[in-house]
Design a protein around this motif. Structure first.
Motif, PDB file in Angstrom:
ATOM      1  N   CYS A 102       3.072  -0.827 -35.320  1.00 55.03           N
ATOM      2  CA  CYS A 102       1.971   0.050 -35.747  1.00 55.03           C
ATOM      3  C   CYS A 102       0.965  -0.701 -36.614  1.00 55.03           C
ATOM      4  O   CYS A 102      -0.255  -0.512 -36.472  1.00 55.03           O
ATOM      5  CB  CYS A 102       2.531   1.260 -36.493  1.00 55.03           C
ATOM      6  N   ASP A 103       1.448  -1.542 -37.512  1.00 53.25           N
ATOM      7  CA  ASP A 103       0.534  -2.342 -38.325  1.00 53.25           C
ATOM      8  C   ASP A 103      -0.315  -3.249 -37.440  1.00 53.25           C
ATOM      9  O   ASP A 103      -1.519  -3.440 -37.688  1.00 53.25           O
ATOM     10  CB  ASP A 103       1.318  -3.172 -39.342  1.00 53.25           C
ATOM     11  N   ARG A 158      -2.954  -1.063 -35.534  1.00 58.69           N
ATOM     12  CA  ARG A 158      -3.947  -0.494 -36.447  1.00 58.69           C
ATOM     13  C   ARG A 158      -4.941  -1.551 -36.928  1.00 58.69           C
ATOM     14  O   ARG A 158      -6.036  -1.209 -37.390  1.00 58.69           O
ATOM     15  CB  ARG A 158      -3.230   0.144 -37.641  1.00 58.69           C
ATOM     16  N   TYR A 197       0.845   6.442 -42.085  1.00 55.81           N
ATOM     17  CA  TYR A 197      -0.588   6.678 -42.251  1.00 55.81           C
ATOM     18  C   TYR A 197      -0.949   8.158 -42.121  1.00 55.81           C
ATOM     19  O   TYR A 197      -1.994   8.594 -42.619  1.00 55.81           O
ATOM     20  CB  TYR A 197      -1.403   5.925 -41.186  1.00 55.81           C
ATOM     21  N   THR A 252       9.157  -0.666 -35.507  1.00 55.83           N
ATOM     22  CA  THR A 252       8.057   0.280 -35.288  1.00 55.83           C
ATOM     23  C   THR A 252       6.940   0.058 -36.291  1.00 55.83           C
ATOM     24  O   THR A 252       5.748   0.071 -35.937  1.00 55.83           O
ATOM     25  CB  THR A 252       8.570   1.723 -35.387  1.00 55.83           C
ATOM     26  N   GLU A 253       7.295  -0.155 -37.531  1.00 61.54           N
ATOM     27  CA  GLU A 253       6.271  -0.386 -38.553  1.00 61.54           C
ATOM     28  C   GLU A 253       5.465  -1.642 -38.239  1.00 61.54           C
ATOM     29  O   GLU A 253       4.231  -1.659 -38.395  1.00 61.54           O
ATOM     30  CB  GLU A 253       6.921  -0.491 -39.929  1.00 61.54           C
ATOM     31  N   VAL A 286      -3.773   5.417 -34.739  1.00 61.70           N
ATOM     32  CA  VAL A 286      -2.334   5.246 -34.646  1.00 61.70           C
ATOM     33  C   VAL A 286      -1.694   6.364 -35.458  1.00 61.70           C
ATOM     34  O   VAL A 286      -1.886   6.437 -36.677  1.00 61.70           O
ATOM     35  CB  VAL A 286      -1.869   3.874 -35.179  1.00 61.70           C
ATOM     36  N   TYR A 287      -0.985   7.247 -34.780  1.00 63.42           N
ATOM     37  CA  TYR A 287      -0.313   8.363 -35.442  1.00 63.42           C
ATOM     38  C   TYR A 287       1.103   7.924 -35.809  1.00 63.42           C
ATOM     39  O   TYR A 287       1.937   7.666 -34.938  1.00 63.42           O
ATOM     40  CB  TYR A 287      -0.275   9.581 -34.520  1.00 63.42           C
ATOM     41  N   TYR A 288       1.356   7.871 -37.100  1.00 65.31           N
ATOM     42  CA  TYR A 288       2.616   7.321 -37.607  1.00 65.31           C
ATOM     43  C   TYR A 288       2.755   7.799 -39.047  1.00 65.31           C
ATOM     44  O   TYR A 288       1.762   7.845 -39.790  1.00 65.31           O
ATOM     45  CB  TYR A 288       2.558   5.791 -37.520  1.00 65.31           C
ATOM     46  N   PHE A 343       5.711   6.514 -32.543  1.00 68.97           N
ATOM     47  CA  PHE A 343       4.295   6.596 -32.896  1.00 68.97           C
ATOM     48  C   PHE A 343       3.502   6.972 -31.657  1.00 68.97           C
ATOM     49  O   PHE A 343       3.989   6.860 -30.523  1.00 68.97           O
ATOM     50  CB  PHE A 343       3.781   5.282 -33.493  1.00 68.97           C
ATOM     51  N   SER A 344       2.294   7.443 -31.870  1.00 73.52           N
ATOM     52  CA  SER A 344       1.363   7.711 -30.782  1.00 73.52           C
ATOM     53  C   SER A 344       0.083   6.953 -31.053  1.00 73.52           C
ATOM     54  O   SER A 344      -0.286   6.715 -32.216  1.00 73.52           O
ATOM     55  CB  SER A 344       1.069   9.210 -30.661  1.00 73.52           C
ATOM     56  N   VAL A 345      -0.613   6.568 -29.988  1.00 72.53           N
ATOM     57  CA  VAL A 345      -1.830   5.788 -30.128  1.00 72.53           C
ATOM     58  C   VAL A 345      -2.886   6.318 -29.171  1.00 72.53           C
ATOM     59  O   VAL A 345      -2.572   6.738 -28.049  1.00 72.53           O
ATOM     60  CB  VAL A 345      -1.558   4.281 -29.871  1.00 72.53           C
TER      61      VAL A 345
END
Length: 616
Positions: A490-491, A494, A508, A486-487, A503-505, A528-530
């Motif tokens: 998300c990276d 983002r 951050y 997941t990380e 990016v909601y995580y 996460f949400s985007v």
């Protein structure tokens, strides 16, 4: 297996996981499919064979309910089925209370149905005491609210267990599900947060097909499922399985690597101080429930039973049914939907005002918050909330489902911690469950413990517990893989701010508050949400994702949904006011090969970029 192959084998309406008789999700592979789900589109609902259990009543439960309606119902009554008398009484009380507020109380009848096996030597030779709630068919939307909000209904495995004990003469040879319309179509009222829902307002459910499609299971596949998920484990193993899970959740197992159901649950196994941040926690402080929502509902009932009467506090934008529970039972609640530090300032002012007006009683019953929240992944400042709770003497209840106890320690700040075991703790998405943990260092621990000693019912069906225990044995290993995947995703997202809006995580989002509770070596969770700068980009991104798509989260496989469409379709503006945009896509990342994951998200991002370019 490639990401493309995964997508190709999951058709609209099929069970997720595929060909799993007790799957807790359903395939909704396009944005339009999800809108169709919400609007009761025949194209979508006729294809569905599965769904999230509190919203979509499993076909086996519906078949058993029809048998009960034919056997005990009068004048076209419908039925919902519960595992204990006390739960059935709670359903009746809820229906009487809510209907009385709007006029005449709806007539509700309770029937106890004892089902026993025909043969005492049968492998399923366990009698079941089924409790039937019967009511007029036009009151079903009200009855369904209790089923959905509390999660207390019987499970699909319990239903199948009952059906297996009923003789062919008792069961209809070919049940016509259309004769008892378990689901009703929504109207355009405020779906989740209406302050005064009417009897004519259906609960947020999906209208199912009149004659549901079925999935076939060949002998080889059935054998595989038996071996993979342990369906042949003895039912008497349930007690040991539950004990093993309570120890696992309490963090007291010194060596938690069982290969058999009896190992982690055996009486003489080595136990140590809890790793949950409060070393005094024991397995006796952990209570198991049939669903995660049941643990939340039970935590609220516990607070109502122990604390002086006052409104609850819902801090942060919550999962929809949590707010419903706080609104519909007890004196109501104060809602701080953003869950940010400025909301704590407002909360502190409210508490001071309430205390000044009523100095002899606590100004609040209990504060409920998610850590992190769903879907914005925000974390509250738990130490500051704990200080307010100590000052004004109210409870703190933390839902740790998204953080999970492998990543965060929230128990030191809470009186009660609840979690949905249906998510990453299980991972296989084939069984429901929930847990509630008491903090032995809490000010009200003795009172909470005493109340539970009098009121707690273990209604968690044994076969479900066996599945859950088996699934959770490698929970820690899976959690770390999912966190790392997941990380990385998300990276990657983002790093494309020209297309990706946010990016909601937890890495951050309100990161400082998350770090206060993160355990050494813990990750940021698997959700996460985007959001995107253009609405068209959201749709294109979602449609192009070569992963499973449907409700739920915490699965071993990647699973995505357009969360706001699914959760707040009839109140999009209201949700947007709290930062939950219409185009938000929520993604639960799984254990797939990381390169395949990144390749799949890269393709989806390219589709989003192309859609945004065309829209300009």
């Amino acid at each position: 297996m490639s990401c493309v192959a995964i997508q190709e084998q999951i058709a609209l309406g099929a069970a997720v996981p595929a060909l799993e008789a007790h799957a807790i999700s359903v395939s909704l592979p396009t944005w339009e499919d999800n809108i169709g789900y919400e609007e009761g589109d025949k194209r979508v609902v006729d294809a569905m064979v599965s769904g999230y259990p509190r919203f979509f009543i499993h076909l086996s439960i519906r078949k058993l309910a029809q048998i009960c309606e034919q056997k005990f119902g009068v004048n076209g009554e419908q039925a919902l089925l519960y595992p204990t008398r006390r739960i059935a009484e709670k359903c009746r009380d809820f229906m009487l209370d809510r209907s009385s507020q709007q006029g005449l109380a709806v007539p509700v009848r309770l029937v106890q149905f004892l089902i026993t096996p025909e043969s005492a030597t049968a492998s399923t030779a366990t009698s079941v005491e089924l409790h039937i709630v019967l009511f007029p068919s036009d009151a079903f939307p009200l009855a369904k609210q209790f089923w959905q909000h509390t999660g207390l209904g019987i499970s699909s495995r319990l239903a199948e267990h009952c059906l297996a004990m009923l003789s062919d003469e008792t069961a209809p040879s070919s049940p016509k599900l259309t004769s008892t319309p378990i689901f009703t179509k929504r109207n355009a009222s405020n779906r989740h947060y209406a302050k005064q829902p009417s009897l004519s307002t259906p609960s947020p459910t999906l209208s199912p097909p009149p004659e549901p499609a079925t999935e076939t299971f060949d002998a080889d596949h059935a054998t595989y499922l038996e071996e993979r998920y342990g369906r042949n484990l003895p039912v008497e193993a349930a007690a040991a399985a539950k004990r093993a899970m309570r120890r696992r959740i309490a963090g007291v197992l010194v060596h938690d690597s069982p290969t058999h159901w009896s190992q982690a649950g055996e009486q003489a196994i080595e136990l140590g101080p809890s790793t949950r941040g409060v070393k005094e926690v024991s397995e006796d402080d952990v209570y198991l429930y049939s669903t995660g929502m049941t643990s939340i509902f039970s935590a609220h009932q516990l607070a109502l039973g122990v604390m002086p009467s006052a409104k609850s506090i819902c801090f942060g934008f919550p999962y929809t049914d949590t707010l419903k529970v706080l609104q519909k039972w007890g004196p109501g609640c104060h809602f701080f939907g953003h869950g940010l530090d400025k909301d704590i300032d407002e909360l502190e002012a409210l508490l001071a005002k309430e205390h000044a007006e009523r100095p002899d009683a606590p100004p609040a019953l209990a504060l409920f918050t998610e850590f992190p929240s769903n879907p914005l992944l925000r974390c509250a400042d738990l130490p500051r909330l704990r200080a307010l709770a100590d000052k004004y003497d109210f409870l703190i209840v933390v839902d740790e489902t998204l953080g999970n106890f492998e990543n965060v320690e929230v128990l030191p700040y809470a009186d009660v911690v609840v979690s949905s075991l249906s998510k990453v703790f299980s991972g296989d998405a084939n069984v429901m469950g929930g847990s509630l943990v008491l903090n032995p260092k809490g000010r009200h621990y003795d009172a909470l413990k005493a109340h539970l000693a009098e009121t707690y019912e273990d209604s968690y069906f044994g076969q479900d517990a066996i599945y859950m225990e088996r699934n959770s044995r490698d929970f820690r290993r899976r959690a770390h893989i999912i966190d790392a995947n997941t990380e990385a995703v998300c990276d990657f997202l983002r790093a494309h701010p020209e297309t990706v809006k946010e990016v909601y995580y937890p890495k951050y989002t309100t990161a400082a508050h998350y770090e206060k509770c993160r355990v050494p070596g813990g990750g940021y969770g698997g959700l996460f949400s985007v959001t995107f700068h253009h609405p068209q980009a959201s749709r294109a991104f979602f449609d192009a994702m070569p992963f499973f798509k449907g409700p739920s989260l915490g699965t071993n496989f990647t699973l995505a949904c357009p969360y706001t469409i699914l959760g707040h379709y009839l109140e999009l503006d209201w949700a947007a006011g709290y930062g939950v945009e219409e185009g938000l896509v929520r993604v639960s990342v799984g254990m797939e090969d990381r390169e395949l994951l990144l390749d799949g998200f890269q393709k989806a991002l390219k589709a989003a970029e192309d859609a945004a370019s065309r829209a300009q």
